[in-house]
Write a protein that holds these residues in place. Structure first.
Motif, PDB file in Angstrom:
ATOM      1  N   HIS A 124       0.850  -1.167   0.154  1.00  0.00           N
ATOM      2  CA  HIS A 124      -0.097  -0.173   0.028  1.00  0.00           C
ATOM      3  C   HIS A 124       0.933   1.254  -0.130  1.00  0.00           C
ATOM      4  O   HIS A 124       1.866   1.426   0.860  1.00  0.00           O
TER       5      HIS A 124
ATOM      6  N   VAL B 142      -5.709  -9.365   5.600  1.00  0.00           N
ATOM      7  CA  VAL B 142      -6.081  -8.163   5.230  1.00  0.00           C
ATOM      8  C   VAL B 142      -7.114  -8.198   3.712  1.00  0.00           C
ATOM      9  O   VAL B 142      -6.715  -9.073   2.983  1.00  0.00           O
TER      10      VAL B 142
ATOM     11  N   GLN C 140     -10.356  -5.881   1.066  1.00  0.00           N
ATOM     12  CA  GLN C 140     -10.768  -4.714   0.760  1.00  0.00           C
ATOM     13  C   GLN C 140     -12.204  -5.085   0.490  1.00  0.00           C
ATOM     14  O   GLN C 140     -12.375  -6.078  -0.124  1.00  0.00           O
TER      15      GLN C 140
ATOM     16  N   TRP D 160     -11.073  -0.992   4.126  1.00  0.00           N
ATOM     17  CA  TRP D 160      -9.961  -1.965   4.452  1.00  0.00           C
ATOM     18  C   TRP D 160     -10.296  -2.700   5.797  1.00  0.00           C
ATOM     19  O   TRP D 160     -10.923  -1.985   6.900  1.00  0.00           O
TER      20      TRP D 160
ATOM     21  N   GLU E 223     -12.653  -3.258  10.927  1.00  0.00           N
ATOM     22  CA  GLU E 223     -12.245  -2.116   9.793  1.00  0.00           C
ATOM     23  C   GLU E 223     -11.364  -1.365  10.257  1.00  0.00           C
ATOM     24  O   GLU E 223     -11.049  -0.925  11.575  1.00  0.00           O
TER      25      GLU E 223
ATOM     26  N   PRO F  17      -1.794   1.657   9.815  1.00  0.00           N
ATOM     27  CA  PRO F  17      -3.293   1.376   9.993  1.00  0.00           C
ATOM     28  C   PRO F  17      -3.671   1.570  11.294  1.00  0.00           C
ATOM     29  O   PRO F  17      -3.024   1.734  12.317  1.00  0.00           O
TER      30      PRO F  17
END
Length: 516
Positions: free
Chosen positions: A216, A273, A275, A280, A303, A312
């Motif tokens: 990411h 993880v 999406q 996310w 989430e 995150p």
């Protein structure tokens, strides 16, 4: 006895046809939910096309590695198992931590198992479709201390690597996370292994494990678990590290752990993880505080967002999933329709019993050791009633059949019928004793019932007419079941048949009614 009478005896109707993994999406206002209720540790999730696929640890229960599908991350259908019938020839136990990887139209499942007479290893199986069937390719890495928690991830050049944990905590050593390149067939490691990082921060305790990676904004992010995963004294939590290159150097977030316990959920960790619609999520496990080890580690969807520093973050740094309030949705009423057991049924690894479903009955071939042969269902709460009706008059001599709360084949509490009697069996650390024996008037069928409160207090009763219940030995008699769950698994409710080879028991139904 008809199932309607039994449901009345359990004091509430059960809506037929409800799947334990099915919840109406319209009832939800957020994605923070228990999506795999019951004992589903170390969940993995991936999206292939327009479908999400999930699996979880099986440990010592078959079939091995359930395969779920979903279109929305909330409603999951159990469709198959990676190893539904035959185990890999090389593996004997500890079927842990499956992880999906999909490329070029083929699905790979990297997983952990213990070699027969040997160490924990990371292995791989593959299939032309994520629902299977899968072909096993055997172990990839088997270090002396053990190797677990494999995860496949391409590096910045597109080369696929296996990431795994060296299980040093099993022998009082550190637990480095390793990476090594996979061959083009994805069935062997090539080149040299590179150590990424180990457990060197206080909150991580004796280990780091359960790696799950995502790329990411120019970084590789590794979500990982630290400290003790399981049982009464667990203190598991989730951290994150990042690196510009897959092989490092890796930087751990100074605000770790990013996901920790709260008053509702304990020991959140080991997730993957995914999406949905630009949002996310981490699919991970945690214990519900009010049922804890008796139900096991349940699959939660939590989430997260990305903060201004690119890390995150979870709201309040803990799972926000509400505990299931309408637990009746998870009630079970199985009348053995069709010609085979449903996919939700389980059995001890390597001990799949002979079980035939026909004309609304389950015929379970007996086993000779301890409890005998059994098929079981996961529990979803720690307070519930369960019941079954079996053919009592036709039981062969010296064959017992019944209903049991089972931690594993070595630890159980069971209400058993046979030889004109009803007995309570206590099995602890493999030692079995009959606590109570009551003679019963001859009857064609007998209904057996167990009640449990908080996973700890058990009471048993039986009925031969569907109206009058006889408690064993008195109405106030309860047994302590705190010893039942193993350190890493929840309690199941099982149908059991014990006797000589060639004998069998016939069950007419199986019911669980949950309470909060």
């Amino acid at each position: 006895m008809s199932i309607e009478l039994e449901l009345a005896a359990l004091e509430a109707p059960i809506a037929a046809g409800f799947s334990p993994q099915s919840f109406p999406a319209s009832a939800r206002v957020s994605y923070d939910h228990v999506v795999l209720p019951g004992d589903f540790p170390d969940p993995t999730v991936t999206k292939i096309g327009d479908t999400y696929w999930a699996s979880a640890t099986s440990a010592e229960w078959g079939a091995v590695f359930p395969i779920f599908s979903s279109k929305n991350l909330l409603d999951w259908e159990l469709v198959n198992y990676v190893f539904p019938d035959k185990l890999p020839d090389w593996a004997g136990s500890n079927f842990w931590a499956p992880e999906f990887h999909h490329e070029n139209g083929r699905t790979y499942m990297y997983y952990t198992a213990r070699q027969k007479g040997g160490v924990l290893s990371v292995a791989v199986a593959s299939a032309d479709h994520p629902a299977g069937p899968y072909t096993d390719h055997g172990p990839l890495v088997s270090q002396e201390a053990g190797s677990i928690d494999g995860f496949a991830m391409p590096d910045e050049h597109g080369n696929l690597y296996l990431i795994w944990k060296e299980d040093g905590n099993s022998c009082h050593q550190d637990t480095p996370i390793w990476a090594q390149r996979l061959n083009d067939d994805r069935t062997a490691l090539i080149g040299e292994a590179t150590e990424l990082f180990g457990n060197d921060v206080r909150w991580e305790g004796p280990l780091v494990e359960g790696s799950a990676l995502v790329h990411h904004n120019g970084y590789f992010y590794m979500f990982y678990a630290g400290n003790s995963c399981c049982g009464k004294g667990c203190n598991y939590a989730t951290g994150v590290a990042r690196s510009r290159a897959l092989l490092g150097p890796w930087e751990k977030y100074d605000q770790n752990p990013i996901l920790d316990r709260n008053l509702v959920w304990k020991c959140p960790g080991h997730g993957t993880v995914t999406q949905l619609d630009g949002r996310w999520f981490l699919l991970h496990h945690a214990y519900l505080a009010d049922s804890h080890e008796f139900v096991g580690r349940q699959g939660l969807l939590s989430e997260f967002t990305w903060n201004d520093e690119g890390w995150p973050q979870f709201e309040h740094r803990s799972p926000q999933a509400a505990p299931l309030t309408d637990v009746a949705r998870l009630n079970i009423a199985d009348e053995f329709a069709g010609d085979r057991l449903g996919l939700e049924w389980q059995w001890p690894i390597g001990q799949r019993p002979g079980a035939t479903v026909r004309a609304g009955q389950l015929r379970l071939e007996a086993g000779e050791s301890r409890l005998g042969a059994l098929v079981a269902r996961r529990t979803n709460v720690a307070t519930y009633k369960a019941a079954t009706t079996l053919d009592f008059g036709s039981l062969p001599a010296d064959t017992f059949a019944g209903l049991a709360a089972v931690g594993d084949p070595y630890n159980a509490l069971a209400l058993m019928a046979g030889n004109g009697q009803v007995q309570i069996w206590h099995v602890k650390s493999g030692k079995q004793q009959s606590l109570v024996q009551v003679f019963v008037e001859p009857a064609a069928t007998i209904t057996l019932r167990l009640e449990v409160w908080g996973g700890q207090r058990y009471r048993f009763a039986y009925s031969t007419d569907g109206a009058t219940w006889q408690a064993l030995p008195t109405e106030n008699f309860t047994l302590n079941g705190t010893y039942l769950p193993p350190w890493d698994r929840g309690v199941r409710v099982a149908l059991v048949a014990q006797g000589q080879e060639g004998s069998a028991a016939t069950f007419n139904n199986f019911i669980i009614r949950n309470k909060r």
